[in-house]
Design a protein around this motif. Structure first.
Motif, PDB file in Angstrom:
ATOM      1  N   VAL A   1      48.571  28.140  44.205  1.00 14.57           N
ATOM      2  CA  VAL A   1      48.418  29.769  43.925  1.00 14.57           C
ATOM      3  C   VAL A   1      47.688  30.244  44.912  1.00 14.57           C
ATOM      4  O   VAL A   1      47.982  31.599  45.240  1.00 14.57           O
ATOM      5  N   GLN A   2      46.637  29.810  45.517  1.00 13.37           N
ATOM      6  CA  GLN A   2      45.930  30.710  46.840  1.00 13.37           C
ATOM      7  C   GLN A   2      46.745  30.578  47.748  1.00 13.37           C
ATOM      8  O   GLN A   2      46.600  31.825  48.403  1.00 13.37           O
ATOM      9  N   GLN A   3      47.688  29.779  48.106  1.00 14.40           N
ATOM     10  CA  GLN A   3      48.620  29.996  49.262  1.00 14.40           C
ATOM     11  C   GLN A   3      49.756  31.132  48.767  1.00 14.40           C
ATOM     12  O   GLN A   3      50.104  31.828  50.029  1.00 14.40           O
ATOM     13  N   GLU A   4      50.066  31.319  47.781  1.00 11.53           N
ATOM     14  CA  GLU A   4      50.987  32.039  47.603  1.00 11.53           C
ATOM     15  C   GLU A   4      50.536  33.703  47.391  1.00 11.53           C
ATOM     16  O   GLU A   4      51.042  34.622  47.909  1.00 11.53           O
ATOM     17  N   ILE A   5      49.159  33.625  46.961  1.00 11.49           N
ATOM     18  CA  ILE A   5      48.646  34.901  47.006  1.00 11.49           C
ATOM     19  C   ILE A   5      48.313  35.420  48.507  1.00 11.49           C
ATOM     20  O   ILE A   5      48.490  36.432  48.837  1.00 11.49           O
ATOM     21  N   ALA A   6      48.132  34.536  49.490  1.00 14.65           N
ATOM     22  CA  ALA A   6      47.617  34.746  50.737  1.00 14.65           C
ATOM     23  C   ALA A   6      49.011  35.273  51.424  1.00 14.65           C
ATOM     24  O   ALA A   6      48.915  36.290  52.378  1.00 14.65           O
ATOM     25  N   LYS A   7      50.115  34.699  51.208  1.00 17.34           N
ATOM     26  CA  LYS A   7      51.466  35.225  51.579  1.00 17.34           C
ATOM     27  C   LYS A   7      51.899  36.607  51.298  1.00 17.34           C
ATOM     28  O   LYS A   7      52.101  37.448  51.919  1.00 17.34           O
ATOM     29  N   LYS A   8      51.843  36.881  49.972  1.00 12.00           N
ATOM     30  CA  LYS A   8      52.071  37.933  49.492  1.00 12.00           C
ATOM     31  C   LYS A   8      51.236  39.365  49.947  1.00 12.00           C
ATOM     32  O   LYS A   8      51.523  40.262  50.381  1.00 12.00           O
ATOM     33  N   THR A   9      49.966  39.128  49.833  1.00 11.85           N
ATOM     34  CA  THR A   9      49.100  39.911  50.341  1.00 11.85           C
ATOM     35  C   THR A   9      49.047  40.324  51.908  1.00 11.85           C
ATOM     36  O   THR A   9      48.932  41.620  52.343  1.00 11.85           O
ATOM     37  N   SER A  10      49.354  39.282  52.626  1.00  7.53           N
ATOM     38  CA  SER A  10      49.674  39.640  53.999  1.00  7.53           C
ATOM     39  C   SER A  10      50.826  40.592  54.012  1.00  7.53           C
ATOM     40  O   SER A  10      50.819  41.550  54.936  1.00  7.53           O
ATOM     41  N   VAL A  11      51.909  40.581  53.369  1.00  7.73           N
ATOM     42  CA  VAL A  11      53.144  41.309  53.523  1.00  7.73           C
ATOM     43  C   VAL A  11      52.726  42.731  52.805  1.00  7.73           C
ATOM     44  O   VAL A  11      52.878  43.787  53.634  1.00  7.73           O
TER      45      VAL A  11
ATOM     46  N   MET B   1      40.328  21.791  24.474  1.00  5.70           N
ATOM     47  CA  MET B   1      41.016  22.884  25.550  1.00  5.70           C
ATOM     48  C   MET B   1      41.567  21.908  26.610  1.00  5.70           C
ATOM     49  O   MET B   1      40.994  21.028  26.955  1.00  5.70           O
ATOM     50  N   ILE B   2      42.827  22.352  26.810  1.00  4.96           N
ATOM     51  CA  ILE B   2      43.209  21.417  28.050  1.00  4.96           C
ATOM     52  C   ILE B   2      43.752  22.548  29.122  1.00  4.96           C
ATOM     53  O   ILE B   2      44.158  23.975  28.920  1.00  4.96           O
ATOM     54  N   LEU B   3      43.515  22.033  30.462  1.00  7.93           N
ATOM     55  CA  LEU B   3      43.775  23.085  31.520  1.00  7.93           C
ATOM     56  C   LEU B   3      45.456  23.136  31.753  1.00  7.93           C
ATOM     57  O   LEU B   3      46.102  22.227  31.722  1.00  7.93           O
ATOM     58  N   THR B   4      45.890  24.413  31.786  1.00 12.40           N
ATOM     59  CA  THR B   4      47.197  24.681  31.843  1.00 12.40           C
ATOM     60  C   THR B   4      47.756  25.190  33.291  1.00 12.40           C
ATOM     61  O   THR B   4      48.887  25.153  33.734  1.00 12.40           O
ATOM     62  N   GLY B   5      46.686  25.649  33.965  1.00 12.05           N
ATOM     63  CA  GLY B   5      46.958  26.222  35.297  1.00 12.05           C
ATOM     64  C   GLY B   5      46.054  27.087  36.023  1.00 12.05           C
ATOM     65  O   GLY B   5      44.877  27.074  35.501  1.00 12.05           O
ATOM     66  N   TYR B   6      46.304  27.983  36.790  1.00 12.93           N
ATOM     67  CA  TYR B   6      45.398  28.653  37.551  1.00 12.93           C
ATOM     68  C   TYR B   6      45.775  30.179  37.678  1.00 12.93           C
ATOM     69  O   TYR B   6      47.090  30.193  38.002  1.00 12.93           O
ATOM     70  N   THR B   7      45.273  31.160  37.799  1.00  7.51           N
ATOM     71  CA  THR B   7      45.567  32.399  38.112  1.00  7.51           C
ATOM     72  C   THR B   7      44.573  32.818  39.169  1.00  7.51           C
ATOM     73  O   THR B   7      43.280  33.123  39.116  1.00  7.51           O
ATOM     74  N   GLY B   8      45.080  33.533  40.340  1.00  9.38           N
ATOM     75  CA  GLY B   8      44.616  34.272  41.317  1.00  9.38           C
ATOM     76  C   GLY B   8      44.885  35.608  41.727  1.00  9.38           C
ATOM     77  O   GLY B   8      46.102  36.099  41.405  1.00  9.38           O
ATOM     78  N   SER B   9      44.023  36.495  42.185  1.00  9.74           N
ATOM     79  CA  SER B   9      44.345  37.800  42.636  1.00  9.74           C
ATOM     80  C   SER B   9      43.829  38.037  43.730  1.00  9.74           C
ATOM     81  O   SER B   9      42.578  37.526  44.345  1.00  9.74           O
ATOM     82  N   ASN B  10      44.274  39.080  44.714  1.00  5.83           N
ATOM     83  CA  ASN B  10      43.751  39.686  45.846  1.00  5.83           C
ATOM     84  C   ASN B  10      43.857  41.135  45.670  1.00  5.83           C
ATOM     85  O   ASN B  10      45.174  41.482  45.638  1.00  5.83           O
ATOM     86  N   THR B  11      42.754  41.963  45.737  1.00  6.95           N
ATOM     87  CA  THR B  11      42.729  43.179  45.742  1.00  6.95           C
ATOM     88  C   THR B  11      42.530  43.920  46.900  1.00  6.95           C
ATOM     89  O   THR B  11      41.495  43.760  47.278  1.00  6.95           O
TER      90      THR B  11
ATOM     91  N   GLU C   1      43.668  51.491  44.474  1.00  7.38           N
ATOM     92  CA  GLU C   1      43.323  50.139  44.411  1.00  7.38           C
ATOM     93  C   GLU C   1      44.809  49.398  43.820  1.00  7.38           C
ATOM     94  O   GLU C   1      45.061  49.537  42.735  1.00  7.38           O
ATOM     95  N   LEU C   2      45.116  48.482  44.517  1.00 10.54           N
ATOM     96  CA  LEU C   2      46.069  47.701  44.212  1.00 10.54           C
ATOM     97  C   LEU C   2      46.114  46.207  44.541  1.00 10.54           C
ATOM     98  O   LEU C   2      45.301  45.789  45.497  1.00 10.54           O
ATOM     99  N   GLY C   3      46.864  45.340  43.982  1.00  9.07           N
ATOM    100  CA  GLY C   3      46.871  43.935  44.564  1.00  9.07           C
ATOM    101  C   GLY C   3      48.073  43.225  44.116  1.00  9.07           C
ATOM    102  O   GLY C   3      48.879  43.448  43.559  1.00  9.07           O
ATOM    103  N   VAL C   4      47.562  41.558  44.500  1.00 12.49           N
ATOM    104  CA  VAL C   4      48.701  40.587  44.038  1.00 12.49           C
ATOM    105  C   VAL C   4      48.085  39.895  43.002  1.00 12.49           C
ATOM    106  O   VAL C   4      46.792  39.209  43.280  1.00 12.49           O
ATOM    107  N   GLU C   5      48.940  39.514  42.042  1.00 11.36           N
ATOM    108  CA  GLU C   5      48.407  38.242  41.044  1.00 11.36           C
ATOM    109  C   GLU C   5      49.331  37.326  41.069  1.00 11.36           C
ATOM    110  O   GLU C   5      50.619  37.589  40.719  1.00 11.36           O
ATOM    111  N   VAL C   6      48.965  35.955  41.046  1.00 15.13           N
ATOM    112  CA  VAL C   6      49.660  34.831  41.069  1.00 15.13           C
ATOM    113  C   VAL C   6      49.304  33.805  39.857  1.00 15.13           C
ATOM    114  O   VAL C   6      48.159  33.809  39.926  1.00 15.13           O
ATOM    115  N   LYS C   7      50.232  33.359  39.115  1.00 19.72           N
ATOM    116  CA  LYS C   7      49.890  32.080  38.326  1.00 19.72           C
ATOM    117  C   LYS C   7      50.602  30.960  38.724  1.00 19.72           C
ATOM    118  O   LYS C   7      51.632  31.057  39.043  1.00 19.72           O
ATOM    119  N   GLY C   8      49.983  29.673  38.674  1.00 14.48           N
ATOM    120  CA  GLY C   8      50.707  28.531  38.761  1.00 14.48           C
ATOM    121  C   GLY C   8      49.864  27.217  38.228  1.00 14.48           C
ATOM    122  O   GLY C   8      48.653  27.405  37.766  1.00 14.48           O
TER     123      GLY C   8
END
Length: 251
Positions: free
Chosen positions: A78-88, A122-132, A65-72
């Protein structure tokens, strides 16, 4: 000539009723006397014994089990970058003819930071997404394949488990049960022989489903793999199948 009539004795109904009651009581008393002298059968003597069996088999398949994790800063980016890397990564896996390839998780969540210590704000600093994704591959291929997927964009390896083929596991379960049965019989023979007793018959058999123990899972740091100049060495272990059989034997 005068004929004299002879009166035959008449037996009343009460006589027969009393006679029947007398015969019933006599029969009942005789049955009681007979049953009192008949010895009751001795209860069957039984021995309950449990045997254990174990069979070890080599593992030949890796479950990965492995995956791609992106922060932005932006969720859509972030979601678009995850989709690109996961596809590869998925294309690399498909080119290696892995089995049971499937998505196991898709996540996207916000990241917050505290403005000042103990302020509670608290303040919003960004997002983290992953696809495994998960897949199965032969152990001989898994080391090189892990390196290839990391080079393709995978940034996390959540784990690698080793297992044997279904056919090997099925045969190992049968062998473990066979050994458990022999072990139970041997243990019973030792006890009865020591006490100079003879076994008669097996009146009951119970068995537990064979238990399959997994070998120690293999975990590693994906970032290390991306810097490795040689393929990651992977050494698989063995799986152990255990079974138990309980017998009830009369003697």
């Amino acid at each position: 000539m005068i004929k004299k009539s002879i009166n035959k004795p008449i037996v009343s109904y009460e006589f027969y009723e009393r006679l029947g009651l007398f015969l019933f009581i006599s029969s009942f008393l005789s049955l009681i006397s007979v049953s009192s002298v008949v010895a009751e059968p001795e209860p069957a003597r039984t021995l309950i014994v449990t045997g254990n069996g174990m069979e070890s088999i080599a593992t030949t398949i890796a479950e990965v089990e492995l995956g791609v994790e992106v922060k932005g800063k932006n969720a859509a980016e972030v979601q678009q970058e995850i989709a690109k890397k996961t596809s590869v990564v998925v294309n690399v896996l498909r080119s290696k003819d892995v089995e049971h390839l499937q998505t196991t998780g898709v996540r996207l969540y916000p990241n917050y930071e505290q403005v000042e210590q103990n302020s509670g704000q608290m303040i919003l600093t960004g997002y983290t997404g992953s696809n495994t994704v998960s897949f199965r591959v032969s152990i001989e291929q898994v080391g090189v394949l892990l390196d290839d997927t990391v080079e393709a964009g995978a940034s996390r390896v959540d784990g690698v488990n080793f297992t044997a083929t279904p056919e090997a596991i099925f045969n190992a379960k049968k062998e473990a049960l066979r050994k458990a049965t022999i072990n139970a019989q041997d243990r019973a023979d030792v006890v009865l022989d020591t006490l100079n007793l003879t076994s008669k018959e097996i009146v009951k058999i119970e068995m537990d489903d064979a238990r399959l123990e997994q070998p120690q899972p293999f975990a590693r740091d994906a970032m290390y793999a991306s810097e490795a100049k040689v393929s990651t060495p992977v050494v698989a272990g063995e799986q152990t199948v255990e079974a138990s059989v309980t017998m009830q034997i009369t003697y």
